[in-house]
Design a protein around this motif. Structure first.
Motif, mmCIF file in Angstrom:
data_model
loop_
_atom_site.group_PDB
_atom_site.id
_atom_site.type_symbol
_atom_site.label_atom_id
_atom_site.label_comp_id
_atom_site.label_asym_id
_atom_site.label_seq_id
_atom_site.Cartn_x
_atom_site.Cartn_y
_atom_site.Cartn_z
ATOM 1 N N GLY A 1 12.682 15.529 3.455
ATOM 2 C CA GLY A 1 13.215 14.168 3.392
ATOM 3 C C GLY A 1 12.156 13.116 3.660
ATOM 4 N N TYR A 2 11.312 13.370 4.647
ATOM 5 C CA TYR A 2 10.264 12.404 4.981
ATOM 6 C C TYR A 2 9.244 12.325 3.848
ATOM 7 C CZ TYR A 2 7.047 9.608 7.704
ATOM 8 O OH TYR A 2 6.259 8.585 8.147
ATOM 9 N N LEU A 3 8.860 13.474 3.297
ATOM 10 C CA LEU A 3 7.909 13.482 2.181
ATOM 11 C C LEU A 3 8.468 12.709 0.998
ATOM 12 C CD1 LEU A 3 5.235 14.459 0.996
ATOM 13 C CD2 LEU A 3 6.414 16.563 0.312
ATOM 14 N N SER A 4 9.748 12.882 0.738
ATOM 15 C CA SER A 4 10.401 12.149 -0.347
ATOM 16 C C SER A 4 10.337 10.642 -0.109
ATOM 17 C CB SER A 4 11.851 12.601 -0.486
ATOM 18 O OG SER A 4 12.518 11.843 -1.467
ATOM 19 N N GLU A 5 10.551 10.229 1.129
ATOM 20 C CA GLU A 5 10.485 8.800 1.449
ATOM 21 C C GLU A 5 9.066 8.253 1.307
ATOM 22 O OE1 GLU A 5 13.940 7.640 4.522
ATOM 23 O OE2 GLU A 5 12.466 9.074 5.330
ATOM 24 N N VAL A 6 8.083 9.044 1.684
ATOM 25 C CA VAL A 6 6.680 8.630 1.512
ATOM 26 C C VAL A 6 6.392 8.468 0.024
ATOM 27 C CG1 VAL A 6 4.262 9.357 1.757
ATOM 28 C CG2 VAL A 6 5.859 9.637 3.676
ATOM 29 N N GLU A 7 6.817 9.426 -0.766
ATOM 30 C CA GLU A 7 6.567 9.384 -2.199
ATOM 31 C C GLU A 7 7.255 8.202 -2.873
ATOM 32 O OE1 GLU A 7 7.880 12.335 -5.507
ATOM 33 O OE2 GLU A 7 6.007 13.141 -4.649
ATOM 34 N N ARG A 8 8.417 7.815 -2.378
ATOM 35 C CA ARG A 8 9.131 6.661 -2.945
ATOM 36 C C ARG A 8 8.658 5.334 -2.364
ATOM 37 N NH1 ARG A 8 14.651 7.503 -1.400
ATOM 38 N NH2 ARG A 8 13.992 9.304 -0.210
ATOM 39 N N VAL B 1 0.836 -1.197 0.000
ATOM 40 C CA VAL B 1 0.000 0.000 0.000
ATOM 41 C C VAL B 1 0.872 1.249 0.000
ATOM 42 C CG1 VAL B 1 -1.719 1.322 1.297
ATOM 43 C CG2 VAL B 1 -1.941 -1.161 1.105
ATOM 44 N N ARG B 2 1.946 1.254 0.784
ATOM 45 C CA ARG B 2 2.787 2.446 0.863
ATOM 46 C C ARG B 2 3.409 2.788 -0.486
ATOM 47 N NH1 ARG B 2 6.654 -1.117 3.789
ATOM 48 N NH2 ARG B 2 8.435 -1.331 2.399
ATOM 49 N N GLU B 3 3.726 1.772 -1.294
ATOM 50 C CA GLU B 3 4.309 2.027 -2.608
ATOM 51 C C GLU B 3 3.272 2.588 -3.572
ATOM 52 O OE1 GLU B 3 6.118 -1.688 -3.691
ATOM 53 O OE2 GLU B 3 7.839 -1.346 -2.393
ATOM 54 N N VAL B 4 2.072 2.032 -3.547
ATOM 55 C CA VAL B 4 1.004 2.518 -4.423
ATOM 56 C C VAL B 4 0.591 3.926 -4.005
ATOM 57 C CG1 VAL B 4 -1.330 2.078 -5.279
ATOM 58 C CG2 VAL B 4 0.236 0.166 -4.902
ATOM 59 N N LEU B 5 0.537 4.171 -2.718
ATOM 60 C CA LEU B 5 0.191 5.498 -2.220
ATOM 61 C C LEU B 5 1.253 6.519 -2.635
ATOM 62 C CD1 LEU B 5 -1.920 6.990 -0.513
ATOM 63 C CD2 LEU B 5 -0.481 6.560 1.451
ATOM 64 N N GLY B 6 2.515 6.145 -2.511
ATOM 65 C CA GLY B 6 3.598 7.036 -2.926
ATOM 66 C C GLY B 6 3.564 7.330 -4.412
ATOM 67 N N GLU B 7 3.303 6.308 -5.206
ATOM 68 C CA GLU B 7 3.196 6.479 -6.655
ATOM 69 C C GLU B 7 2.050 7.435 -6.997
ATOM 70 O OE1 GLU B 7 1.048 3.547 -9.604
ATOM 71 O OE2 GLU B 7 3.070 2.818 -9.188
ATOM 72 N N THR B 8 0.939 7.283 -6.300
ATOM 73 C CA THR B 8 -0.228 8.137 -6.530
ATOM 74 C C THR B 8 0.082 9.573 -6.114
ATOM 75 O OG1 THR B 8 -1.658 6.222 -6.197
ATOM 76 C CG2 THR B 8 -2.699 8.381 -6.058
ATOM 77 N N LEU B 9 0.778 9.741 -5.008
ATOM 78 C CA LEU B 9 1.196 11.063 -4.565
ATOM 79 C C LEU B 9 2.069 11.731 -5.618
ATOM 80 C CD1 LEU B 9 1.762 13.379 -2.572
ATOM 81 C CD2 LEU B 9 3.410 11.874 -1.429
ATOM 82 N N ARG B 10 3.032 10.998 -6.137
ATOM 83 C CA ARG B 10 3.932 11.545 -7.157
ATOM 84 C C ARG B 10 3.153 11.937 -8.410
ATOM 85 N NH1 ARG B 10 8.812 8.264 -7.689
ATOM 86 N NH2 ARG B 10 9.667 9.788 -6.263
ATOM 87 N N GLU B 11 2.247 11.070 -8.867
ATOM 88 C CA GLU B 11 1.442 11.376 -10.051
ATOM 89 C C GLU B 11 0.666 12.672 -9.857
ATOM 90 O OE1 GLU B 11 -1.057 7.961 -10.519
ATOM 91 O OE2 GLU B 11 0.542 6.724 -11.345
ATOM 92 N N LEU B 12 0.045 12.793 -8.703
ATOM 93 C CA LEU B 12 -0.756 13.975 -8.421
ATOM 94 C C LEU B 12 0.109 15.232 -8.337
ATOM 95 C CD1 LEU B 12 -3.473 15.212 -7.780
ATOM 96 C CD2 LEU B 12 -3.192 14.483 -5.422
ATOM 97 N N ARG B 13 1.236 15.127 -7.661
ATOM 98 C CA ARG B 13 2.141 16.272 -7.532
ATOM 99 C C ARG B 13 2.657 16.709 -8.901
ATOM 100 N NH1 ARG B 13 7.464 16.896 -7.192
ATOM 101 N NH2 ARG B 13 7.947 14.690 -6.930
ATOM 102 N N PHE B 14 3.078 15.744 -9.734
ATOM 103 C CA PHE B 14 3.557 16.065 -11.075
ATOM 104 C C PHE B 14 2.455 16.702 -11.910
ATOM 105 C CE2 PHE B 14 7.241 12.769 -11.605
ATOM 106 C CZ PHE B 14 7.994 13.472 -10.691
ATOM 107 N N SER B 15 1.233 16.185 -11.795
ATOM 108 C CA SER B 15 0.133 16.718 -12.604
ATOM 109 C C SER B 15 -0.164 18.171 -12.259
ATOM 110 C CB SER B 15 -1.128 15.867 -12.432
ATOM 111 O OG SER B 15 -1.742 16.110 -11.182
ATOM 112 N N GLN B 16 0.166 18.577 -11.043
ATOM 113 C CA GLN B 16 -0.026 19.958 -10.623
ATOM 114 C C GLN B 16 1.218 20.823 -10.854
ATOM 115 O OE1 GLN B 16 -1.476 20.262 -6.597
ATOM 116 N NE2 GLN B 16 -3.286 19.017 -7.028
#
Length: 127
Positions: A37-44, A6-21
């Protein structure tokens, strides 16, 4: 086969959303009051964020956490279906989300497309 986390899919979704904006990690970390740093780890997909942290992060992106979790759930269901862990059956779409919540079309789920409801193999599915 590697389990879908779940953490990987959530991070991928976060990255997609951030990039789209067109937003940077720094912008989101400042708005959400989360360390870069923590946000980066969540996103990855390296850290499991608390619900409070996720609320702050997606709030900074102006997207309801519930919409994000729906997207994550769909991605998980599709990954499980591909792995043969579940069968996926189309469900009625829940309707379009407001345009401001949508991600860039190249990476986003089509919110008007059917959402998949999963059921464990061997159990009956309902329409």
């Amino acid at each position: 086969m590697k389990p879908v986390l779940v953490r990987e899919v959530l991070g991928e979704t976060l990255r997609e959303l951030r990039f789209s904006q067109g937003r940077t990690l720094r912008e989101i970390s400042l708005a959400a009051r989360v360390s870069l740093g923590y946000l980066s780890e969540v996103e990855r997909g390296q850290k499991e964020a608390s619900s409070e942290l996720l609320f702050a992060i997606f709030g900074a992106l102006d997207v309801p956490l519930s919409a994000v979790l729906l997207r994550v759930s769909e991605k998980l269901a599709l990954a499980e279906a591909r792995a043969g862990l579940v069968s996926a059956v189309p469900a009625k779409p829940s309707g379009p989300l407001p345009k401001r919540w949508l991600m860039a079309s190249s990476v986003a789920m089509s919110w008007s497309a059917p959402v998949f409801r999963t059921c464990w193999q061997g159990s009956k599915s309902s329409s």
